[in-house]
Write a protein that holds these residues in place. Structure first.
Motif, PDB file in Angstrom:
ATOM      1  N   ILE A   4      33.579  40.155  38.030  1.00 34.09           N
ATOM      2  CA  ILE A   4      34.795  39.356  37.836  1.00 34.09           C
ATOM      3  C   ILE A   4      34.412  38.048  37.158  1.00 34.09           C
ATOM      4  N   MET A  45      35.967  34.600  36.421  1.00 38.80           N
ATOM      5  CA  MET A  45      37.124  33.866  36.932  1.00 38.80           C
ATOM      6  C   MET A  45      37.458  32.643  36.090  1.00 38.80           C
ATOM      7  N   GLY A  79      40.967  33.088  41.160  1.00 39.95           N
ATOM      8  CA  GLY A  79      40.465  34.453  41.036  1.00 39.95           C
ATOM      9  C   GLY A  79      40.382  35.207  42.346  1.00 39.95           C
ATOM     10  N   ASP A 137      41.652  38.992  42.619  1.00 40.24           N
ATOM     11  CA  ASP A 137      40.745  40.011  42.082  1.00 40.24           C
ATOM     12  C   ASP A 137      39.587  40.264  43.048  1.00 40.24           C
ATOM     13  N   VAL A 181      38.816  43.938  44.861  1.00 41.62           N
ATOM     14  CA  VAL A 181      37.559  44.682  44.729  1.00 41.62           C
ATOM     15  C   VAL A 181      36.999  45.032  46.108  1.00 41.62           C
ATOM     16  N   VAL A 208      31.209  43.338  44.573  1.00 43.81           N
ATOM     17  CA  VAL A 208      31.737  42.377  43.603  1.00 43.81           C
ATOM     18  C   VAL A 208      30.617  41.469  43.100  1.00 43.81           C
ATOM     19  N   THR A 218      30.461  38.115  40.938  1.00 40.90           N
ATOM     20  CA  THR A 218      31.422  37.094  40.514  1.00 40.90           C
ATOM     21  C   THR A 218      30.763  36.017  39.670  1.00 40.90           C
ATOM     22  N   ILE A 231      36.639  42.696  35.413  1.00 39.82           N
ATOM     23  CA  ILE A 231      37.943  42.036  35.361  1.00 39.82           C
ATOM     24  C   ILE A 231      37.668  40.618  34.864  1.00 39.82           C
ATOM     25  N   THR A 253      39.216  36.963  33.051  1.00 39.91           N
ATOM     26  CA  THR A 253      40.379  36.120  32.764  1.00 39.91           C
ATOM     27  C   THR A 253      39.944  34.960  31.885  1.00 39.91           C
ATOM     28  N   ASN A 260      37.859  48.140  32.074  1.00 40.97           N
ATOM     29  CA  ASN A 260      38.095  46.700  32.171  1.00 40.97           C
ATOM     30  C   ASN A 260      39.566  46.346  32.291  1.00 40.97           C
ATOM     31  N   THR A 295      45.907  46.162  39.882  1.00 41.99           N
ATOM     32  CA  THR A 295      44.459  46.037  40.045  1.00 41.99           C
ATOM     33  C   THR A 295      43.917  47.065  41.031  1.00 41.99           C
TER      34      THR A 295
END
Length: 353
Positions: free
Chosen positions: A96, A98, A106, A109, A113, A120, A122, A164, A166, A184, A346
């Motif tokens: 992820i 963020m 974030g 998300d 997960v 995850v 991150t 994922i 952003t 993705n 998601t």
């Protein structure tokens, strides 16, 4: 209790923990698990977050805690997950990336997960790096299954199965190229709009001020654009905004207000302003800090078509009995767990990895 039940239970406990941190008061509740280990530490992390990012005021940090506390209830989580198959035995690692525009932006998300049973990885924004790692430790205490499934990195992302991410429209193009070989979800810029009919009352406009000013308008769910009928009188709008006048006392906001006002005046744009907010007629959706754009409409059906055609740019539509899936005035920053960013489910994405 099965594995999914234990994961859900851990996030319910996290909701109980966060419920101690509200704008009214920060009050330790003896019934909350692991409080002796985490309560004072989280108070410290909130202080660090405020010191690290001047957009993250104590008010907004505690608002974010309140919002997640109210979302992470047994009823909400079970309603959110009931239609998804989360019995996935093949654990994947989901990266992820963020954003850092608002506190814990974030987290949804991250939650998705872990609830799905995946690991995850991150990559935090430097603007929002204090709260989530601390809350992750709390989750590991609540459910040992999470140990070894949560990692944070500031380096290049490696060894992951899906992503994922952003970012802005510009970074999204980079993400789409860089992650093209992985499953993705890539999120781009979005803004929220309000449709004004002219029949709103004083309370509606006061509630709208929350949609405009919460998080200084930096969130994708913040209203940055108004659609107004021809001949609309802005007096009611400005009266509704007035209860947020103290926002100008934030130095960073005031600097942005002064700078953007100077740019508008030097460019000889027509603006209306009240000392802490400017409004300007503009077809764009993304308005600068301390300003809101507006656009006139003549026909409701034409506006509905426009909003549909521009749906990729819009996160929320705030209105009163105007359009399907509208958000009520004052509610943009209170999404349900099933109100997905960009409308992409998601949980469904994660359960199909």
């Amino acid at each position: 209790m099965d594995k999914i039940g234990k994961r859900i239970e851990a996030f319910i406990k996290l909701g109980d923990f966060l419920s101690q941190f509200s704008r009214n008061e920060i009050l330790k509740d003896a019934k909350v698990e692991f409080n002796d280990i985490f309560f004072d530490g989280f108070k410290h992390q909130l202080k660090l977050a405020e010191e690290n990012n001047s957009w993250f005021t104590k008010e907004n940090l505690l608002f974010a805690c309140e919002s997640w506390a109210s979302a992470l209830t047994e009823k909400n989580i079970e309603q959110w997950t009931k239609d998804e198959s989360l019995n996935n035995d093949s654990t994947k690692t989901v990266a992820i990336i963020m954003a850092g525009n608002i506190p814990l932006v974030g987290f949804h998300d991250f939650l998705s997960v872990l609830i799905s049973g995946h690991a995850v990885l991150t990559k935090l924004s430097s603007n929002d790096k204090h709260l989530l790692p601390f809350l992750a430790k709390y989750l590991e205490f609540c459910n040992e299954e999470f140990k070894g499934k949560i990692s944070f990195t500031s380096e290049k992302l490696e060894n992951f199965d899906a992503v994922i991410a952003t970012g802005s429209n510009n970074t999204a193009r980079y993400f789409e190229f860089y992650f093209k070989d992985k499953p993705n979800i890539i999120r781009k810029n979005r803004n929220s709009v309000a449709v004004i009919s002219g029949n709103e009352n004083e309370e509606d406009y006061a509630k709208l001020s929350e949609d405009v000013f919460r998080y200084f308008g930096l969130g994708c769910r913040s209203v940055s654009k108004l659609f107004i009928p021809k001949g609309y009188d802005f007096d009611q709008f400005f009266k509704g905004m007035y209860n947020k006048q103290d926002i100008i006392n934030n130095t960073k906001y005031a600097n942005n207000y002064d700078y953007n006002k100077a740019v508008y005046l030097m460019s000889e744009f027509d603006i209306l302003e009240n000392g802490f907010l400017m409004i300007k007629e503009d077809e764009s959706y993304a308005s600068p800090i301390a300003s809101v754009f507006y656009e006139y409409y003549e026909n409701s059906d034409d506006l509905k078509i426009k909003l549909f055609e521009d749906r990729e740019k819009i996160q929320c539509v705030v209105s009163k009995d105007f359009i399907e899936n509208e958000i009520s005035f004052g509610q943009t920053q209170h999404p349900n767990l099933w109100d997905y960013a960009d409308g992409i489910n998601t949980l469904n994405f994660l359960s199909n990895l």
